[in-house]
Design an enzyme around this catalytic site. Structure first.
Site, PDB file in Angstrom:
ATOM      1  N   ASN A   1       0.861  -1.183   0.000  1.00 41.83           N
ATOM      2  CA  ASN A   1       0.000   0.000   0.000  1.00 41.83           C
ATOM      3  C   ASN A   1       0.895   1.230   0.000  1.00 41.83           C
ATOM      4  O   ASN A   1       1.386   1.647   1.035  1.00 41.83           O
ATOM      5  CB  ASN A   1      -0.912  -0.023   1.227  1.00 41.83           C
ATOM      6  CG  ASN A   1      -1.851   1.170   1.285  1.00 41.83           C
ATOM      7  OD1 ASN A   1      -1.735   2.122   0.515  1.00 41.83           O
ATOM      8  ND2 ASN A   1      -2.777   1.133   2.224  1.00 41.83           N
TER       9      ASN A   1
ATOM     10  N   ARG B   1      -2.271  -1.728  -3.861  1.00 39.79           N
ATOM     11  CA  ARG B   1      -3.210  -0.616  -3.875  1.00 39.79           C
ATOM     12  C   ARG B   1      -2.839   0.284  -5.053  1.00 39.79           C
ATOM     13  O   ARG B   1      -1.702   0.743  -5.181  1.00 39.79           O
ATOM     14  CB  ARG B   1      -3.108   0.187  -2.581  1.00 39.79           C
ATOM     15  CG  ARG B   1      -3.982   1.433  -2.586  1.00 39.79           C
ATOM     16  CD  ARG B   1      -3.404   2.520  -1.705  1.00 39.79           C
ATOM     17  NE  ARG B   1      -4.226   3.719  -1.711  1.00 39.79           N
ATOM     18  CZ  ARG B   1      -3.788   4.914  -1.314  1.00 39.79           C
ATOM     19  NH1 ARG B   1      -2.557   5.056  -0.886  1.00 39.79           N
ATOM     20  NH2 ARG B   1      -4.589   5.954  -1.350  1.00 39.79           N
TER      21      ARG B   1
ATOM     22  N   HIS C   1      -9.353   6.761  -2.015  1.00 36.84           N
ATOM     23  CA  HIS C   1      -9.320   6.160  -0.673  1.00 36.84           C
ATOM     24  C   HIS C   1     -10.491   5.197  -0.488  1.00 36.84           C
ATOM     25  O   HIS C   1     -10.928   4.936   0.628  1.00 36.84           O
ATOM     26  CB  HIS C   1      -9.365   7.230   0.432  1.00 36.84           C
ATOM     27  CG  HIS C   1      -8.165   8.112   0.474  1.00 36.84           C
ATOM     28  ND1 HIS C   1      -8.255   9.465   0.716  1.00 36.84           N
ATOM     29  CD2 HIS C   1      -6.851   7.843   0.320  1.00 36.84           C
ATOM     30  CE1 HIS C   1      -7.044   9.990   0.692  1.00 36.84           C
ATOM     31  NE2 HIS C   1      -6.166   9.025   0.454  1.00 36.84           N
TER      32      HIS C   1
ATOM     33  N   ARG D   1      -1.126  18.846  -1.074  1.00 37.41           N
ATOM     34  CA  ARG D   1      -2.129  19.183  -2.079  1.00 37.41           C
ATOM     35  C   ARG D   1      -3.073  20.259  -1.566  1.00 37.41           C
ATOM     36  O   ARG D   1      -3.445  20.275  -0.398  1.00 37.41           O
ATOM     37  CB  ARG D   1      -2.916  17.934  -2.475  1.00 37.41           C
ATOM     38  CG  ARG D   1      -2.173  17.030  -3.421  1.00 37.41           C
ATOM     39  CD  ARG D   1      -2.831  15.672  -3.556  1.00 37.41           C
ATOM     40  NE  ARG D   1      -2.381  14.749  -2.522  1.00 37.41           N
ATOM     41  CZ  ARG D   1      -2.842  13.521  -2.368  1.00 37.41           C
ATOM     42  NH1 ARG D   1      -3.800  13.068  -3.148  1.00 37.41           N
ATOM     43  NH2 ARG D   1      -2.374  12.744  -1.419  1.00 37.41           N
TER      44      ARG D   1
ATOM     45  N   ARG E   1       2.560  16.151  12.288  1.00 37.26           N
ATOM     46  CA  ARG E   1       3.285  16.170  13.555  1.00 37.26           C
ATOM     47  C   ARG E   1       4.210  17.373  13.640  1.00 37.26           C
ATOM     48  O   ARG E   1       4.340  18.002  14.693  1.00 37.26           O
ATOM     49  CB  ARG E   1       4.054  14.863  13.728  1.00 37.26           C
ATOM     50  CG  ARG E   1       3.152  13.653  13.937  1.00 37.26           C
ATOM     51  CD  ARG E   1       3.868  12.353  13.688  1.00 37.26           C
ATOM     52  NE  ARG E   1       4.240  12.177  12.280  1.00 37.26           N
ATOM     53  CZ  ARG E   1       4.653  11.046  11.744  1.00 37.26           C
ATOM     54  NH1 ARG E   1       4.762   9.962  12.496  1.00 37.26           N
ATOM     55  NH2 ARG E   1       4.963  10.962  10.454  1.00 37.26           N
TER      56      ARG E   1
ATOM     57  N   GLU F   1      -6.578  -1.012   5.302  1.00 37.80           N
ATOM     58  CA  GLU F   1      -6.627  -1.164   3.857  1.00 37.80           C
ATOM     59  C   GLU F   1      -5.909  -2.436   3.417  1.00 37.80           C
ATOM     60  O   GLU F   1      -6.325  -3.096   2.456  1.00 37.80           O
ATOM     61  CB  GLU F   1      -5.985   0.050   3.193  1.00 37.80           C
ATOM     62  CG  GLU F   1      -6.764   1.347   3.382  1.00 37.80           C
ATOM     63  CD  GLU F   1      -5.997   2.550   2.878  1.00 37.80           C
ATOM     64  OE1 GLU F   1      -6.414   3.127   1.853  1.00 37.80           O
ATOM     65  OE2 GLU F   1      -4.985   2.922   3.501  1.00 37.80           O
TER      66      GLU F   1
END
Length: 400
Positions: free
Chosen positions: A7, A94, A183, A242, A285, A385
């Site tokens: 993924n 993915r 997603h 983005r 973070r 996922e």
């Protein structure tokens, strides 16, 4: 059946090895902050109920380099879990954008790879990375079936009134310009977990996936009916690099008055905007740390980020004609209690009331963080996922 799931996100690469149909992984790991200072690999092996971990700190310039190191960890040294590449029956990948070509898991052929390449421009941070990982896996696991699971597949149930743009029909019929959504694997997994938890027949769920990429989806009775990402994974919420939604007039202005090329605009909106552009880092973070130190740009970035999510929750409450649950998931959604609080603050009119103590003590499993009398349940559900991809791959191979 050993199924390895890869993924790859825009700045990370997660992997898990499953001995299907068991849900618990044999091993798992994460390559984090790819192309960013401070990148590392964390590799976990699970034996007899115990977890053994190793963490390697090293600059990882690309996803291809990261995957090569991961494959070495799987087959060599103290933490090896396979004797050779021949032990892997299938590799599940993915893949972010499948266009209208793919509505389910698909065996990867040269033709499928070409379709993935054709969609590079629509998912420039993801499809090229997904394609690269497929090529590396093909060379490494030569006996394994390579299978693509597309982010766009879950959103194929979105009705035409939601997926069509208000432009001449020709552009949809000839160029397939429409909302695709992304997603989908994550939204599908957490919404199914929420439906089980709610234990009711008809459900109205808003799933909020917050990571380096961010999206929000309105889900009615288990089916996607609207989602924030559109033709490509750039629109909607503010993200790591983005911009999310932006007035197209800004693009026209930059082209006309500043001489921006299409390539420069793509780089600006996909790689230089979002948290990075406003706050100075693409990592939440880092933004949180700078904000705690009083950095005004970082504080503004957090405010913009939360505000956009809140707007979409309000819009999707209207689309669904009510809400049973709001679900937070993915890296930021699962780990940043302050962001969850900022999003839920001021949404009491919709029936959301947050239990601040429960919110602050979330510890990695499905948990309700709303007050007992909250009309709308607020849930944190760890996305999985990788298992969802493995499950779809297993079903494809066993049914076939």
């Amino acid at each position: 059946m050993n199924i390895l799931v890869i993924n790859s996100g825009s700045s990370s690469l997660k992997y898990q090895l499953f001995k299907m149909p068991e849900k618990a992984p044999v091993c798992s790991g994460l390559v984090e902050r790819i192309g960013i200072e401070g990148s590392f690999i964390k590799h976990n092996v699970y034996t007899n109920g115990n977890k053994h971990s190793i963490e390697l700190a090293a600059f990882i310039a690309s996803h291809g380099e990261g995957l090569k190191q991961v494959l070495a960890l799987l087959s060599e040294g103290e933490f090896a879990v396979i004797a050779s590449s021949n032990d892997i029956a299938a590799v599940g990948h993915r893949v972010v954008h499948g266009g209208e070509h793919f509505a389910g898991p698909t065996l990867i052929t040269d033709e499928v790879k070409q379709q993935i390449k054709k969609l590079f421009s629509l998912a420039p941070l993801h499809n090229p990375v997904n394609y690269k990982c497929i090529e590396v896996a093909e060379r490494t696991f030569t006996k394994a079936k390579q299978i693509a699971v597309f982010d766009t597949a879950f959103h194929q149930t979105i009705p035409e009134q939601a997926y069509r743009y208000a432009i001449p029909e020709w552009y949809y019929k000839e160029d397939s310009i429409r909302v695709y959504g992304f997603h989908g694997t994550s939204h599908k997994y957490v919404s199914e977990q929420a439906i089980k938890w709610l234990n009711k027949k008809d459900t109205k769920i808003i799933s909020v996936h917050l990571g380096n990429g961010c999206s929000i989806t309105a889900i009615s009775n288990g089916k996607s009916v609207d989602t924030s990402m559109g033709f490509g994974p750039l629109s909607g919420l503010m993200m790591g690099t983005r911009s999310g939604d932006i007035d197209p007039s800004v693009i026209f202005h930059l082209m006309e008055h500043s001489g921006y090329t299409l390539e420069q605009l793509s780089t600006l909106l996909n790689k230089q905007s979002g948290l990075l552009g406003v706050g100075g880092s693409s990592d939440m973070r880092d933004i949180r740390k700078m904000a705690d130190e009083g950095n005004q740009a970082a504080i503004l970035a957090l405010q913009l980020y939360a505000y956009r999510i809140k707007k979409f929750i309000g819009a999707y409450a209207a689309v669904l004609n009510g809400i049973d649950a709001v679900v937070f998931t993915a890296g930021v959604g699962e780990n940043d209690s302050q962001m969850r609080e900022a999003v839920c603050s001021g949404l009491e009119y919709l029936g959301l009331t947050l239990n601040t103590a429960a919110n602050k003590t979330y510890a990695g499993e499905l948990k309700e963080i709303s007050n007992a009398d909250s009309k709308v349940k607020i849930l944190v559900i760890p996305t999985n996922e990788e298992y969802e991809i493995a499950h779809q791959c297993f079903d494809l191979l066993t049914v076939a």
